[in-house]
Scaffold this motif. Structure first.
Motif, mmCIF file in Angstrom:
data_model
loop_
_atom_site.group_PDB
_atom_site.id
_atom_site.type_symbol
_atom_site.label_atom_id
_atom_site.label_comp_id
_atom_site.label_asym_id
_atom_site.label_seq_id
_atom_site.Cartn_x
_atom_site.Cartn_y
_atom_site.Cartn_z
ATOM 1 N N ALA A 233 -12.694 7.012 -26.461
ATOM 2 C CA ALA A 233 -12.354 8.369 -26.032
ATOM 3 C C ALA A 233 -11.873 8.389 -24.595
ATOM 4 N N ALA A 234 -12.506 7.597 -23.728
ATOM 5 C CA ALA A 234 -12.080 7.543 -22.330
ATOM 6 C C ALA A 234 -10.651 7.027 -22.215
ATOM 7 N N GLU A 235 -10.304 6.008 -23.015
ATOM 8 C CA GLU A 235 -8.947 5.469 -22.969
ATOM 9 C C GLU A 235 -7.937 6.467 -23.524
ATOM 10 N N VAL A 236 -8.300 7.192 -24.588
ATOM 11 C CA VAL A 236 -7.398 8.197 -25.152
ATOM 12 C C VAL A 236 -7.126 9.302 -24.142
ATOM 13 N N LEU A 237 -8.160 9.773 -23.471
ATOM 14 C CA LEU A 237 -7.987 10.846 -22.491
ATOM 15 C C LEU A 237 -7.149 10.378 -21.305
ATOM 16 N N ASP A 238 -7.348 9.132 -20.879
ATOM 17 C CA ASP A 238 -6.517 8.596 -19.791
ATOM 18 C C ASP A 238 -5.055 8.525 -20.223
ATOM 19 N N ALA A 239 -4.815 8.155 -21.478
ATOM 20 C CA ALA A 239 -3.440 8.107 -21.975
ATOM 21 C C ALA A 239 -2.831 9.508 -22.026
#
Length: 451
Positions: A233-239
Motif C-alpha cells: 500500500a505504501a508503494e502504491v500511494l507513492d506511485a
C-alpha cells in the motif's frame, strides 16, 4: 346485495394485504390517490393547526370592512405544484410575507401526522419557495432503485434516501469521502455498489485491502492496482503521488494563459484539458484505514508515517489531478496517530453506518453536522446497510444501499474488464490473475502483470 358486500370485503382485504406485503404496489395503485385527496382536503386546516398561516393583509381587512363583508381568515402558503411520485408526493409552496423556510422544517413531524404520511422533509429551492417531499411508506425497508437515474461520468447512484430520492456519489462535486461503520453494518455492500457503479465508466480503480484482499480481490479484473498489505500500500500511494505530480506538469503546460484566451479555456484541472490530453481519473478505495495506521515497532511506524503523509497529500492536492479518495473504516479518530485528523478534515463527504458508540459517530459528524450524531447511534442492528450521509454543508440524510451480492459485483466488473486502463506508474501493482482460482494469488509487486 350479498355479492356486492362480499366483493367489497374481498377488495378491502386485498388492499390491506397489499399495503402490508407490498407497500410500493399499494402506493402506486391506491395510496397515491388517497394521499392527494387527503392533502387537498385537509391543507388549509392543517396549516392553520400547525401555525403555518399568516394574518390577512391590511388592505384585505380594510376592503372587507368597507364592503361590509366577512373578515378574511388567515392565509396558508400558496400551493404552486402538487406532484405524485413513485414513493410519495412533492409539494411546492410559495411562502407568505413573514414566513420562513425554517417554519416548514420545524413543523415537518406535525405535517407527517396530519397528512397520514410516513415521512416529511423540506428544503428551500429559492427565496420564498419551499419544496416539501412526503413519502407514503418506508422506502428504506426494501430498497428499490428507480430504473432511470441521472448517471454521468464520476457521478454514481449508490443508495436511496429516506425521502425517496436517489443518493449520488458525485466525485467532481465532493472529491473525497469517509465511510464508517461497525462489523456487519453494511460497509462492504456500500463499497460494492460504488465499484459496480464505477465499473462501466472510463475511470481507473485502485484498491487497498489489508485483509489479504478478501473484499476487493474478487473484483480485481476491473482494478488497475491492488494492494493487500501495508508495505504494498505504501508503494502504491507513492506511485499515485508521482502520477499526481506528472499530471500537474501536463496541466501547467496546457494552461494557455495569454491575453487573448477566455477565462473559461484556462486549464486548472484535468477537466479543463482537451480530450486527447486528459488523463484518466483515478478512484482510490481503502477498505480498512486502521490497518494502515497501526504499528508495533519502529520500522512499522516509519511505514505508517509514509502512508499517512501520502494520503494527506493526495487528499489535499489530488482533486485537480483527478485522484479521488474513498476511505472506509470502523473508527477514524485521533487514537490512530498523528496526521489522522488532518486527513479526516479533507474528507468532505461522510457516511456512517451502524456504530458501536457515540464517539465513533462524532468522528464522522461531530465537526460538520452535530444533529446527525444522534441519528447515527440510533441505527438498529437488524437494518444492515442503513446509514447517515452528510457533508460540510451541515445537511444530512438517511440512506440505504440496495443489496448487491459479491457475485453480482464480480459479474459487473468482469463484464467491463476491458475498460480497465493501463497506468504506467501503477503497472507493477496490477493484480495477477491465474487461470485457476484454487491456489491463492499474491498481490505483491510483480514485474509484469496481465488481466
Amino acid at each position: 346485495m350479498t355479492g356486492f358486500t362480499v366483493s367489497l370485503v374481498l377488495v378491502a382485504v386485498a388492499v390491506g394485504l397489499l399495503r402490508w406485503r407490498r407497500p410500493a404496489w399499494y402506493w402506486l395503485t391506491f395510496g397515491v390517490t388517497l394521499a392527494v385527496v387527503r392533502v387537498l382536503v385537509r391543507y388549509g386546516s392543517v396549516m392553520d393547526a400547525c401555525g403555518l398561516t399568516v394574518p390577512p393583509a391590511r388592505w384585505r381587512l380594510a376592503l372587507a370592512r368597507a364592503t361590509n363583508r366577512p373578515i378574511p381568515g388567515p392565509r396558508p402558503p400558496r400551493v404552486l405544484r402538487l406532484r405524485p411520485t413513485r414513493t410519495g408526493l412533492v409539494l411546492r409552496l410559495k411562502l407568505r410575507p413573514g414566513q420562513d423556510a425554517f417554519d416548514i422544517a420545524a413543523a415537518s413531524d406535525r405535517l407527517r401526522h396530519s397528512f397520514s404520511m410516513y415521512g416529511v422533509t423540506s428544503r428551500e429551492l429559492r427565496s420564498g419557495v419551499v419544496e416539501v417531499r412526503m413519502t407514503g411508506y418506508d422506502v428504506l425497508k426494501r430498497v428499490q432503485m428507480p430504473t432511470e437515474t441521472e448517471t454521468r461520468l464520476m457521478r454514481v447512484p449508490v443508495a436511496l434516501r429516506q425521502d425517496g430520492s436517489v443518493h449520488y456519489r458525485d466525485y467532481r462535486a465532493i472529491p473525497h469521502a469517509l465511510t464508517l461503520g461497525a462489523t456487519e453494518s453494511g460497509k462492504s455492500v456500500y463499497q460494492r455498489n460504488l465499484v459496480a457503479g464505477l465499473a462501466p465508466m472510463d475511470v481507473a480503480l485502485v484498491g487497498i485491502d489489508c485483509k489479504q484482499g478478501v473484499e476487493l480481490f474478487p473484483l480485481a479484473r476491473r482494478f488497475s492496482a491492488l494492494a493487500d498489505d501495508p508495505d504494498t500500500a505504501a508503494e502504491v500511494l507513492d506511485a499515485l503521488v508521482v502520477r499526481m505530480e506528472c499530471i500537474y506538469q501536463v496541466i501547467r503546460a496546457q494552461q494557455r494563459i495569454t491575453a487573448d484566451v477566455p477565462d473559461a479555456e484556462i486549464a486548472a484541472d484535468i477537466w479543463d484539458l482537451p480530450d486527447h490530453l486528459r488523463p484518466v481519473p483515478v478512484v482510490v478505495l481503502v477498505d480498512e484505514v486502521a490497518e494502515l495506521a497501526l504499528y508495533a515497532n519502529k520500522e512499522e511506524e516509519k511505514r505508517r508515517d509514509r502512508i499517512i503523509t501520502a494520503l494527506v497529500r493526495l487528499a489535499q492536492l489530488g482533486r485537480a489531478a483527478g485522484i479521488y479518495l474513498e476511505i472506509c473504516g470502523q473508527r477514524f479518530g485521533s487514537e490512530l496517530g498523528k496526521g489522522i485528523t488532518m486527513l479526516r478534515a479533507q474528507l468532505t463527504a461522510r457516511t456512517a453506518h451502524r456504530v458501536n458508540d457515540e464517539t465513533s459517530a462524532n468522528m464522522a459528524f461531530g465537526d460538520i453536522a452535530p444533529d446527525a450524531v444522534l441519528a447515527a447511534i440510533q441505527i438498529p442492528a437488524e437494518m444492515r446497510g442503513l446509514a447517515i450521509s452528510g457533508d460540510s454543508s451541515g445537511g444530512w440524510h438517511r440512506i440505504r444501499a440496495p443489496h448487491t451480492s459479491l457475485r453480482q459485483a464480480v459479474n459487473i466488473c468482469n463484464r467491463h474488464a476491458d475498460r480497465t486502463p493501463h497506468l504506467p506508474e501503477l503497472a507493477p501493482f496490477r493484480p495477477v490473475l491465474s487461470a485457476s482460482a484454487v491456489a491463492p494469488v499474491s498481490l505483491a509487486k510483480a514485474s509484469s502483470a496481465t488481466v
